[in-house]
Design an enzyme around this catalytic site. Structure first.
Site, mmCIF file in Angstrom:
data_model
loop_
_atom_site.group_PDB
_atom_site.id
_atom_site.type_symbol
_atom_site.label_atom_id
_atom_site.label_comp_id
_atom_site.label_asym_id
_atom_site.label_seq_id
_atom_site.Cartn_x
_atom_site.Cartn_y
_atom_site.Cartn_z
ATOM 1 N N ALA A 415 0.926 -1.265 0.016
ATOM 2 C CA ALA A 415 -0.101 0.124 0.077
ATOM 3 C C ALA A 415 0.925 1.362 0.055
ATOM 4 O O ALA A 415 2.076 1.169 0.158
ATOM 5 C CB ALA A 415 -0.891 -0.150 1.347
ATOM 6 N N GLU A 451 -0.746 2.507 7.080
ATOM 7 C CA GLU A 451 -0.825 3.617 6.236
ATOM 8 C C GLU A 451 -1.292 4.849 6.884
ATOM 9 O O GLU A 451 -0.857 6.037 6.630
ATOM 10 C CB GLU A 451 -1.700 3.235 4.908
ATOM 11 C CG GLU A 451 -1.057 2.006 4.199
ATOM 12 C CD GLU A 451 0.111 2.372 3.862
ATOM 13 O OE1 GLU A 451 0.816 3.161 3.449
ATOM 14 O OE2 GLU A 451 0.738 1.067 3.840
#
Ligand SMILES: [Zn+2]
Length: 1027
Positions: A415, A451
């Site tokens: 990600a 994230e």
């Protein structure tokens, strides 16, 4: 970035005011030269705009560096405190001056990377002043001067981008665009230097001065090695004045996973194209000309031009849409806060979304292919909860009005934390309660949390340069556990940390080819190389250790102090040490965080601590742990601490067992030995060092103590906390590998394993036993070893049932581990059940009733014990599955076949994009290499297709290193080594694969050594146990 896919279970405030950005205190400089007979001249000349630090180390030398260090305030007791914002004074005792002195005193040629915000300027005899420094962009390129000069600072970019991907063949797709950059000149200069790569400038370049109408563009040139465009005006740009540059350009829109790139997916027979981005680390320059370094933050006004049936997304909310004719629509987005170039994101797709609003009013949307949009709900719910949790924990509001997450069909890493628009590969975001396993679920939660942590660590406060990448990744890799723990308390995330990160990275960091957490890097190849386990796993492990010795409250408040001090700006690791150190001082603890943490970040490897009894004392000593003490240190990194560490030591003992220790229980072991008094501890007691494995070190004992620990495990293992049980196994085995401990003792630590039911201990033990398996798989001893394994897992396997779908998370994990072993080592009940379940599925392909958490085992077992019919069925299911994690399970299971021809065909598929997506190609090869039948096939395949693999994946973060490590991990014969060495000789230019290849050679050597020392010992042990 999020961790990459091949870690299968878990695998990457308010908007600052303009006045803060334009505050003069942000400017400053420190000039350092290498010296023969170092002379320090504190010029005390704040010649750059505003007030700040300017130090000049002038002396004859052949290299001069200029470091700017924004917002440096006066030192606190001479140790230096660094706080962003309104700095006005500097004392000579400040940290930066000391640091600069130290650098020059050491004669360190890496100076340019150590200073934050560095700029390399021309060779000077002595005593140059910053205003006179000219950038030698045209001088021969050394490895150190790929950095941009700092004489120009961009303030606002206005960018328009238009992907052309709607007609004609995909190979002809392009994007075109324009960029306008408002800039301020900080140091007078004849030219503007910025980044560009793989773009064609179309039309003319405009360079203008806001307050001088006679100023104009004259010429430009390129430095393709450094990816620079150098633009000159008809006179010098003058410090303090504002300028504007404008260009238009065109570039290819390719499926190369970098920059603005093309991704696609199938709807029926039709290919749907989308345009998406991945800019970290140095690829925004492939999309438009820019100042592409993390510390050069600016604001961005983005416009994306799309066809009317598509949707455009960027970091900020859309504020306007304008029809452009011919079905084109131009979407404009709100101005960003000051942001680093690598954190921008632009996506044009036909995706749908689910959405929610957080309690603090942030709009949160989760995007995916329309067919998969229902699978976004779990990630969305975790995201909403974790975002708010982090706002509370860091005590700083999420600074953007919205947060989007989006699952991209082709994605290089796990990600990417783009501010306000986080991109994921599908397996890291999509979750289907009926089809996804507990492991898939945890991976989604972990990556989402990782994230989101970056939105503060990395996005709000950004490392000044890539050498401090670990500040980003280490923090996100630790804080991700906090976020998931907040949502799922019963997952025991902080216990899992020990096996998933700490013990995992020990494997890598015990090699002489490891590297320090803090690494000087310049070239993009070097930058890509450090997206590795050291930056992530070791970074996270030493941060966890720091949280322990500071105490949770001090740690938390220190982080808020650090983030508030540097927000919308860049930071050097010392900023963090000082924020945490000053916090501890304010709270009466006064821990010198920098002195401690420098020993963990500036030298590679880690210590092993030896405990020896001496009457009522234990004498504690440390030494550098290496898995192979005979390995030749390549000498790339020199330890300035002589491989000694500041160790927060803890221990507990049998009669006073305490596994609930705090910072109050720490005994500091400085870079020397210590002696601890052990009052009233019986000599019959065992002792355990490094309680809960908070410290980043191994522990060794005298044989008598090891035997007592083994006895305790045999008698009542629960008397020792599961984390320390996992530690005992992991330390013992790895100390045996390095020769620090007799292998006979290590083997005894798993004697009791059939009684163990905790996931993390099984994980630790199977890691070691899996290694033995890979060493023995081609030897005569393998049969006896398999019998031992079968007997060990039989009891726990008999307590489980492959069909049970009601198991809690961690019990489901244990079942996954145990059943995989049971089937692999031939427990007939396991094989029969698996075949049966698979057969049922084959007879009704639309109704897969196999529990997702045991699917990997069931698929692999059925394919291993089946033929082409089973394989083809599974491959068919792989092709049509709509869920990425199910695809991934099938993909790895397809490598379980024992048919050579089937495996060879599968290898061919790996390099055929119509069969296997490009992002999965290296994973397929690695999976096949883990199958004893496929091992040599995979290695031959890698060698035969070397140039293609290097071309396709050499630049992709992670992948190439994984491919090499994966395909060579069980090499243990001198013949294997010879092959590797010959191959290296034939291919000297390996690019980003260099380090991985050296590691493969080192690993092979140590495997060979393991065989020489341990084969007979394992044989004896198996015999003694009746095998
Ligand atoms: Zn990350």
């Amino acid at each position: 970035m999020g961790k990459a896919e091949s870690f299968e279970f878990q695998d990457m405030g308010k908007y600052s005011s303009d006045s803060e950005m334009s505050n003069g205190s942000k400017k400053g400089g420190c000039f350092v030269s290498t010296a023969i007979g170092f002379v320090l001249t504190l010029l005390a000349a704040c010649l750059a705009v505003g007030v700040g630090l300017i130090v000049h180390f002038a002396s004859p030398g052949d290299l001069e560096c200029k470091c700017t260090y924004p917002g440096l305030t006066s030192g606190n007791g001479g140790t230096g405190a660094i706080v962003g914002g309104k700095a006005t004074t500097i004392t000579p005792g400040s940290a930066l001056i000391d640091q600069c002195k130290g650098i020059v005193n050491d004669g360190n040629t890496e100076i340019c990377s150590v200073c934050p915000n560095v700029q390399i300027t021309s060779l000077k005899p002595t005593s140059s002043s910053p205003a006179q420094a000219t950038t030698t962009t045209s001088s021969p390129t050394s490895s150190r001067d790929v950095r941009l000069p700092r004489n120009i600072k961009p303030d606002l970019y206005t960018v328009e981008l238009q992907p052309n991907m709607y007609e004609g063949p995909a190979k002809d797709f392009t994007f075109n665009g324009t960029v306008k950059i408002k800039m301020i000149c900080v140091i007078s200069t004849p030219e503007v230097v910025l980044h560009i790569n793989k773009l064609n400038i179309t039309g003319s370049i405009t360079l203008s001065a806001v307050d001088d109408s006679s100023f104009a563009y004259v010429s430009h040139s390129f430095d393709s090695v450094r990816q620079f465009i150098i633009i000159r005006g008809n006179k010098d740009l003058i410090a303090g004045h504002n300028y504007t540059i404008e260009m238009s350009f065109i570039g290819p829109l390719k499926d190369d996973l970098h920059g603005l790139y093309l991704s696609s997916y199938k709807r029926g027979n039709k290919t749907v194209y989308i345009a998406t981005t991945q800019f970290q680390a140095t690829d925004l320059r492939k999309t438009f000309p820019c100042f592409d370094e993390p510390a050069i933050k600016a604001k961005f006004d983005i416009t994306l031009v799309r066809k009317s049936h598509m949707t455009a997304l960027s970091n900020m909310p859309k504020i306007a849409s304008v029809q452009r004719g011919d079905d084109w629509v131009a979407d404009t987005f709100q101005t960003t806060p000051p942001v680093s170039t690598y954190l921008l994101a632009f996506i044009i797709s036909d995706f749908n979304y689910t959405s929610a609003v957080t309690t603090n009013n942030v709009t949160y949307r989760a995007w995916a292919r329309p067919e998969a949009v229902e699978q976004t709900r779990y990630a969305l719910s975790v995201g909403v909860e974790v975002l708010t949790y982090f706002e509370d924990y860091f005590n700083i509001s999420f600074p953007l009005p919205k947060q989007d997450m989006i699952a991209i069909p082709d994605f290089a890493a796990g990600a990417m934390e783009n501010w306000g628009l986080i991109t994921y590969r599908e397996t890291a975001m999509l979750y289907d309660p009926k089809e996804s396993s507990e492991g898939n679920k945890e991976r989604v939660a972990v990556v989402v949390s990782h994230e989101l942590a970056h939105q503060w660590f990395g996005n709000l406060v950004t490392p000044s340069w890539w050498d401090d990448l670990w500040l980003n990744e280490g923090f996100a890799s630790f804080v991700e556990y906090m976020g998931v723990d907040h949502v799922h308390k019963d997952w025991k995330m902080f216990e899992q940390f020990v096996v998933e990160d700490l013990q995992d990275v020990f494997n890598f960091d015990g090699l002489v080819t490891s590297h320090p957490v803090y690494v000087p890097v310049t070239h993009p190849d070097e930058i890509n190389e450090i997206f590795d386990r050291i930056s992530y796993g070791k970074g996270a492990s030493i941060i966890r250790m720091m949280r322990f010795f500071l105490g949770e409250g001090t740690f938390k408040r220190g982080l808020t102090r650090y983030l508030n001090g540097r927000k919308y700006d860049a930071a050097f690791h010392d900023d963090l040490w000082f924020a945490l150190g000053n916090q501890s001082k304010d709270e009466g603890k006064d821990i010198n965080v920098k002195a401690i943490m420098d020993t963990w970040t500036l030298q590679m490897n880690f210590p092993v601590v030896m405990l020896k009894r001496d009457h009522n004392n234990i004498v504690v000593t440390q030494k550098r742990y290496l898995r192979d003490y005979g390995a030749k240190d390549p000498g790339k990194y020199v330890s300035k601490f002589n491989y000694a560490w500041e160790i927060p030591f803890t221990f507990t003992s049998q009669s006073k067992a305490n596994f609930n220790q705090t910072d109050q229980d720490v005994s500091w072991m400085h870079k020397n030995n210590i002696s601890l008094l052990l009052p009233s501890i019986s000599p019959n007691d065992w002792i355990i060092g490094n309680v809960m494995q908070y410290g980043y070190y191994r522990v060794n004992y005298e044989e008598s103590n090891w035997n007592k620990l083994v006895q305790q495990l045999d008698d009542n293992h629960e008397k020792i906390h599961a984390i320390n049980r996992a530690q005992i196994v992991n330390d013992a085995w790895n100390l045996a590998k390095s020769g620090d401990l007799d292998m006979r003792i290590a083997l005894k630590t798993v004697n009791y394993l059939a009684k163990e039911r905790e996931y993390i201990v099984w994980e630790a033990a199977l890691g070691e036993l899996g290694y033995v398996d890979s060493m023995l798989e081609r030897t005569s001893l393998y049969g006896s070893f398999a019998n031992f394994m079968r007997d060990t897992v039989e009891a726990p396997f008999n307590e489980t049932n492959l069909a049970d779908s009601s198991l809690p998370h961690l019990q489901s994990y244990v079942r996954s581990l145990i059943s995989a072993q049971a089937c692999e080592y031939g427990i007939q009940k396991c094989i029969d059940q698996s075949k049966e379940l698979f057969k049922n599925w084959m007879s009704s392909p639309d109704n897969n009733t196999i529990n997702p958490s045991v699917r990997s085992t069931v698929y692999c077992t059925a394919i291993r014990n089946g033929g082409v019919e089973e394989w083809d069925f599974a491959y068919q299911m792989y092709k049509i599955s709509n869920l990425a994690s199910e695809k991934s399970r099938l993909m790895s299971s397809l490598a379980c076949s024992r048919e050579t021809w089937i495996l060879s065909r599968y290898l061919q598929y790996a390099l055929t994009p119509e069969e296997i997506r490009k992002q999965d190609a290296t994973n397929v090869i690695v999976h096949i290499s883990r199958n004893p039948v496929g091992r040599s096939l995979a290695w031959d395949f890698v060698r035969a297709n070397w140039n293609k693999l290097l071309k396709d994946f050499g630049e992709v973060l992670y992948k190439f290193a994984r491919l090499l490590a994966g395909t060579t991990s069980s090499f243990n014969h001198p013949f294997d080594l010879m092959q590797l060495e010959e191959f290296l000789k034939a291919h000297p230019d390996m690019g980003s694969g260099t380090r991985a290849f050296q590691q493969a050679i080192e690993k092979t050597k140590s495997n060979i050594k393991w065989m020489e020392s341990n084969f007979n010992v394992v044989e004896e042990w198996l015999k003694s146990r009746g095998y």
